[in-house]
Design a protein around this motif. Structure first.
Motif, short mmCIF file in Angstrom:
data_model
loop_
_atom_site.label_atom_id
_atom_site.label_comp_id
_atom_site.label_asym_id
_atom_site.label_seq_id
_atom_site.Cartn_x
_atom_site.Cartn_y
_atom_site.Cartn_z
N UNK B 202 1.33 -1.07 -0.08
CA UNK B 202 -0.15 -0.40 0.02
C UNK B 202 0.73 1.66 -0.25
N UNK B 203 2.01 1.21 1.13
CA UNK B 203 2.77 2.56 1.07
C UNK B 203 3.74 2.72 -0.54
N UNK B 204 4.16 1.49 -0.98
CA UNK B 204 5.06 1.22 -2.10
C UNK B 204 4.11 1.92 -2.78
N UNK B 205 2.68 1.23 -2.61
CA UNK B 205 1.91 2.10 -4.78
C UNK B 205 2.29 3.69 -4.85
N UNK B 206 1.82 4.37 -3.24
CA UNK B 206 2.29 5.41 -2.74
C UNK B 206 3.40 6.53 -2.67
N UNK B 421 -10.26 -1.11 12.97
CA UNK B 421 -9.80 0.13 12.79
C UNK B 421 -8.85 0.92 13.19
N UNK B 422 -8.08 0.23 14.19
CA UNK B 422 -7.22 0.76 14.95
C UNK B 422 -5.90 0.21 14.17
N UNK B 427 -1.80 1.80 10.46
CA UNK B 427 -1.19 1.13 9.16
C UNK B 427 -1.41 2.47 8.15
N UNK B 428 -2.07 2.89 8.18
CA UNK B 428 -1.90 3.39 7.18
C UNK B 428 -0.97 5.63 7.30
N UNK B 429 -0.90 5.46 8.62
CA UNK B 429 -0.64 6.93 8.88
C UNK B 429 0.94 6.29 8.82
N UNK B 430 1.47 4.87 8.77
CA UNK B 430 2.55 4.77 8.39
C UNK B 430 3.31 5.25 9.17
N UNK B 431 5.15 4.82 9.53
CA UNK B 431 5.43 4.70 10.83
C UNK B 431 6.66 6.46 10.85
N UNK B 432 6.71 6.46 12.14
CA UNK B 432 6.80 7.65 12.77
C UNK B 432 8.63 7.55 12.88
N UNK B 433 8.58 7.56 11.95
CA UNK B 433 10.72 8.00 11.67
C UNK B 433 10.99 9.18 12.80
#
Lengths: 338, 450
Positions: B202-206, B421-422, B427-433
């Protein structure tokens, strides 16, 4: 037979450990709306039990599992008889458990409020219901020869059962406020100490009333009168109770908490020893009662399980004590993970 | 509806719900521990970020998995008291061992891991995660040993009207248990791997955090390739054991009505349970079933019509669930192998990435189907050949069970919604680098009220 008697005592011990450990979690959860004035207070309360509550809760599963393994007939009749009460406890523990994890995940007051309510209900309900259930067991449960329960949830809510519920709630409130005092600082710490001090006399009165009511509502004292040396257990509970007060007034909070744990062990064993050899007495006819001798597993299973228990229970205690040791300091905001 | 039927619904609903969360706990615990170990070995901070990001999702899932497991142990007493009294000598001890020997380990150390970032050395902290994973897996092992005993009771004798243990080693080491344990644990690894690959896709697509998610994807892929094959092989062995111990279940899985040599596998068959035949049969592969189950093309396989009708499991659900599971298992192998070829150009193959996002729910589905085959296929028995489900329930009022069942559906439904939902949101928020070494911003929420 000796093996069955050992298992009877182990059974009581596992319940006692559950009440000591998860007891303070349930106590803190029951005090949650009253002591948690600000969000920071609430987080302090959750984080005070944060590292250990999950491990604590497993003692309940172990107590239940051991009932199943060592006394399958008791497990079968007890839990089907106490169906609704047990379901309420389980639902409560479910919503409590996820709340710790869910609460802080979304920064929205409405979301937080939902889980705050769940923490309170999920703690206060089991605290009371465990007391109601055990007081009723002390009193005898109306089940027939076939192990079929002849009552409803309301049958359990008799005066003695409710008194037991109140006693357990107060024990856990004291235990919880002491643990919170141990692990917190600042105003929340002061409020927790004040609460422990305030609960103490009420607990004392209720405990005395319970001891007296037990004389009239149950046959627990028969064992004590037959073997007066057993009264040492009552003394243990009393010593714990007064010890908690003494240490509390000397501001030695951790010791007060240990004393409170001793009270809980004393109270649990007061009932367990009084019950012996009954695990689940029938109030319809004592002949139907399930005892350590007529409801146990086969000698082979009891033996295997004894090896398991003698190996794993000390091991579990060791690593749980290690984890308590690791997180014994006052919580600082930067340590809060929930 | 009577109490028996309600209790069956309740048990099915609660176990299946619980098992929506358990496989991810099993799979991710290993993968997160692996990531943390990688971080310590290489000192590469991306692995630390990966550990924290995936652990955040792991912990939400873990919480729901743990609490929904509590009820299961007690339901044997509340709803299946005659079962508990009859087999508690064996079955109860397995559950008690599970709690004492493994559930404690997992539950105590997860707290240490969450709160221990500043308290433990890096190595000790990673070791704690491995122990959490060990605890989770040992839990699964004991539960599966207990379940295997219901499928294939061994090591017992009937004495004084109940089953009593005679040979503990036989219970623990029987083939049914071993095969089931490896099959189930591998399927959990596949689920965990596809979960990681799907979210990474999902994140690689974006094109978010490309390096982070490329590495995450490849980590998941390694596990997916190995374990999708292991699941399949163990599934095949499982079929052999079922053929040996539960011939009626095997016949139901394959919709096989007549006993025959060189028994076929049908690509599609619609069973007519009333008349003991298939209404539609498409694509029979002659001898395939004999070959798979007995490793002999000509071997005779017993059909359902040679079992008393009252001992037939529900054929339609069992056979469809089985075919669905096998089909999905094949898809997982193909997708994993495709990943091997595409792994160095993931961002340039959006179609594959889209498929992998869409594939996230598939292992969940496959695992649920697998349990349907196992449990519905065992009917009408609760303990195969020994005790019928209809003889096992508690003597309690149907109204009690009806109310608790409704409560389970509502409470679990809401919890499941909130949990997924959480997980999706985080997951959509992604990592907090920017997460620092002590775990803030990744595991716990940064404090606003300090």
């Amino acid at each position: 037979m000796a093996l069955q008697n050992i298992w009877f005592l182990l059974w009581g011990l596992l319940w006692a450990i559950y009440f000591i450990t998860d007891g303070f979690d349930l106590g803190i959860g029951s005090l949650y709306p009253f002591l948690g004035k600000s969000d920071a207070d609430k987080r302090t309360m959750i984080n005070a039990m944060g590292p250990v509550w999950d491990g604590n809760q497993v003692w309940l599963l172990t107590a239940g599992g051991v009932t199943f393994a060592a006394f399958p007939l008791v497990y079968a009749v007890m839990f089907s008889s106490l169906y609704t009460a047990l379901m309420l406890i389980l639902f409560a523990l479910i919503i409590r458990g996820v709340s710790f994890e869910f609460r802080h995940k979304i920064d929205d007051p409405k979301w937080t409020k939902i889980w705050d309510t769940c923490i309170f209900v999920g703690s206060v309900l089991p605290a009371i219901l465990f007391g109601v259930a055990f007081a009723n067991i002390f009193r005898g449960i109306p089940f027939d020869q076939e192990g079929v329960y002849q009552g409803t949830l309301l049958t359990l809510l008799n005066p003695y059962g409710l008194l037991g519920g109140l006693l357990f709630l107060l024990l856990f409130l004291q235990h919880g406020s002491l643990w919170l005092s141990v692990r917190s600082q600042g105003p929340i710490h002061d409020r927790a100490v004040k609460t422990a001090n305030g609960i103490w006399p009420v607990l004392l009165v209720v405990a005395v009333v319970f001891l007296i009511a037990t004389k009239f509502a149950t046959g627990l004292y028969d064992n004590y009168l037959a073997h007066p040396v057993l009264f040492v257990i009552v003394l243990l509970a009393v010593a714990g109770l007064f010890g908690a007060k003494v240490f509390l007034s000397r501001k030695e909070i951790f010791k007060a908490w240990v004393a409170s744990a001793v009270t809980i062990i004393g109270c649990t064993f007061f009932g367990v020893v009084g019950l012996f050899p009954n695990l689940f007495p029938s109030s319809i006819d004592p002949a139907y009662s399930l005892t350590a001798h007529n409801a146990s597993s086969s000698p082979l299973t009891l033996k295997i399980m004894l090896f398991v228990a003698l190996f794993f229970v000390p091991l579990v205690l060791a690593y749980q004590i290690w984890s308590y040791q690791l997180f014994k300091d006052k919580i600082r905001t930067e340590d809060m993970m929930y | 509806m009577d109490a028996l039927l309600l209790s069956r619904f309740q048990f099915a609903a609660t176990t299946m719900f619980h098992f929506l969360f358990v496989p991810l706990t099993l799979g991710l615990s290993i993968i997160v521990a692996y990531m943390e170990t990688k971080y310590i070995r290489t000192g590469d901070k991306t692995y630390l970020d990966m550990t924290k990001f995936w652990a955040k999702l792991f912990l939400i899932n873990f919480a729901v998995g743990v609490v929904t497991g509590i009820t299961l142990e007690f339901q044997f007493g509340t709803n299946w008291s005659r079962y508990s009294a009859y087999v508690g000598d064996i079955f109860g001890s397995l559950l008690a061992i599970e709690a004492t020997a493994s559930f404690f380990l997992e539950s105590t150390l997860i707290g240490v891991w969450i709160f221990g970032w500043n308290k433990l050395s890096k190595k000790a902290h990673a070791a704690v995660m491995w122990l959490v994973a060990l605890g989770s897996h040992l839990s699964a092992v004991w539960i599966l040993v207990a379940n295997a005993w219901m499928q294939s009771p061994v090591g017992y004798t009937i004495r004084e009207g109940r089953a009593e243990l005679t040979d503990f080693a036989a219970v623990v080491t029987q083939k049914f248990a071993v095969v089931k344990i490896i099959h189930t644990i591998s399927s959990a690894m596949v689920l965990g791997a596809f979960f990681i690959m799907g979210i990474s896709a999902y994140h690689l697509l974006k094109k978010n955090n490309v390096d982070f998610f490329n590495r995450s994807f490849k980590t998941g892929l390694g596990f997916a390739v190995v374990f999708s094959l292991v699941v399949f092989i163990m599934g095949d062995l499982n079929g052999v054991v079922v053929g040996e111990k539960q011939p009626a279940k095997l016949a139901a899985m394959e919709s096989l009505w007549e006993t025959q040599k060189a028994a076929p596998v049908y690509l599609f068959a619609w069973p007519d349970e009333e008349n003991g035949r298939n209404t539609i049969e498409i694509g029979p592969i002659p001898g395939a079933l004999s070959l798979l189950v007995k490793h002999d093309f000509n071997a005779e396989i017993k059909g359902l019509n040679d079992f008393p009708k009252e001992e037939h499991p529900p054929v339609l659900i069992t056979s469809f669930a089985f075919k669905g599971m096998v089909g999905l298992g094949t898809v997982f192998i193909l997708l994993s192998i495709a990943g091997l070829f595409l792994k160095d150009k993931l961002v340039n193959t959006p179609l594959y990435l889209k498929i992998m996002v869409a594939a996230i729910p598939l292992p969940y589905l496959a695992i649920q189907l697998g349990w349907l085959v196992t449990e519905i296929g065992r009917q009408p028995w609760i303990v195969y050949g020994l005790m019928k489900t209809a003889e096992a329930d508690s003597p309690i009022a149907a109204s009690q069970v009806g109310i608790s069942l409704a409560a389970f559906i509502i409470v679990y439904g809401l919890l499941g919604l909130a949990g997924f939902y959480l997980i999706a949101r985080k997951a959509i928020q992604g990592p907090d680098m920017d997460g620092d070494d002590n775990g803030h911003g990744a595991i716990g929420q940064p404090l606003k009220t300090a």
